[in-house]
Design an enzyme around this catalytic site. Structure first.
Site, PDB file in Angstrom:
ATOM      1  CG  LEU A  72     -52.077  23.367 -39.493  1.00 44.30           C
ATOM      2  CD1 LEU A  72     -52.825  23.943 -40.546  1.00 44.30           C
ATOM      3  CD2 LEU A  72     -52.444  23.474 -38.043  1.00 44.30           C
ATOM      4  CB  ALA A  82     -49.729  26.590 -38.163  1.00 43.95           C
ATOM      5  CB  CYS A  83     -46.861  25.752 -42.920  1.00 38.60           C
ATOM      6  SG  CYS A  83     -45.275  24.770 -42.326  1.00 38.60           S
ATOM      7  CD  GLN A  84     -50.675  19.936 -44.340  1.00 43.80           C
ATOM      8  OE1 GLN A  84     -51.356  20.941 -44.425  1.00 43.80           O
ATOM      9  NE2 GLN A  84     -51.326  18.462 -43.803  1.00 43.80           N
TER      10      GLN A  84
END
Length: 288
Positions: free
Chosen positions: A208, A179-181
């Site tokens: 996220l 996951a990243c932003q």
């Protein structure tokens, strides 16, 4: 590694995707190699230098667009072929809590330090570039002018040790949630990991930022939704996340950001008037 072409998909491209709505202060960034001293450059040479700067910037823009289009095709194929499976933030939360699957957070420290998923492992694929050599300063100026001032996205650089750091923490057969932003950098990370032999990869679609408070167990001072915002847009409350929050909170939030906007105009007006007065003062000195 060659298939990912990460040196081409550099921090500037990542920053632009984080700030697509940001107004630009300038449509082109001068190349340092084309600067000439005004006392030594003739009008013809100066004009040629400007043309070269514009042409170089246009070539750079086209290359970025081509690289990003090629990367998106590879990522679409990677998901379509089942090499990487898609999870929503809610599904990722269930997988973490019920199946104890590890979450790999590949965001830079500027986002991670604001909010993170409890128990997640942090290995950034791009990290904030704090160097101040000539090349880095040029990148910082370019990033700022092309939207960083608005979005607050810092200058990032690819961590060439990313893959080895992940391999130190997780075996190739691990069921790994990445996951990243916003979901872009995590796709790049998934491609790297997939090419390195990881076969059980899960990508958090939307990143996220798409998570609701109840989806994931969060730690940190802010909501996961707000971890990727910054700059003047955050100060004025003009990000999509803040607009949603304002609609929920009501007039209190609106008055706060309205007051900030008024303050910005007051400061800008004061600076403009001050600049005018300084200009008149200097002109009077020259006339005498």
């Amino acid at each position: 590694m060659s298939s990912l072409a990460l040196p081409s998909l550099n921090s500037l491209a990542i920053s632009r995707l984080h700030s697509q709505k940001a107004p630009s202060l300038n449509s082109s960034i001068p190349n340092i190699s084309t600067f000439r001293h005004p006392c030594t450059a003739t009008p013809h040479r100066s004009q040629c230098g400007v043309i070269r700067m514009q042409a170089g910037e246009e070539d750079f823009e086209l290359k970025q667009m081509r690289d990003m289009a090629a990367a998106k095709k590879r990522w679409d194929a990677m998901i379509r072929e089942g090499k990487v499976k898609i999870l929503t933030p809610k599904e990722a939360g269930y997988a973490i809590q019920l199946s104890n699957k590890p979450l790999l957070d590949v965001r830079p420290s500027s986002e991670r330090e604001k909010a993170w998923v409890k128990g997640s492992t942090w290995v950034p694929i791009f990290e904030v570039d704090n160097k101040f050599d000539v090349g880095t300063v040029s990148k910082k100026v370019s990033n700022f002018v092309m939207g960083g001032w608005w979005s607050g996205v810092p200058t990032l650089s690819y961590d060439s040790q990313f893959l080895s750091k992940v391999e130190e923490k997780f075996p190739k057969d691990a069921e790994l949630i990445v996951a990243c932003q916003k979901g872009l950098r995590s796709l790049a990370a998934c491609e790297l990991l997939c090419n390195a032999g990881y076969k059980n990869l899960f990508w958090v679609q939307g990143g996220l930022e798409a998570a609701e408070e109840e989806d994931l167990v969060r730690e940190g001072s802010q909501s996961l939704k707000f971890a990727g915002i910054g700059g003047l847009s955050e100060f004025l409350g003009w990000t999509d996340q803040q607009r949603v929050q304002t609609a929920r909170e009501g007039w209190g939030y609106r008055l706060l950001y309205s007051a900030r906007l008024v303050g910005v105009f007051v400061v800008a007006d004061a600076l403009f008037i001050g600049a005018q007065q300084v200009g008149r003062y200097l002109q009077d000195i020259r006339s005498h």
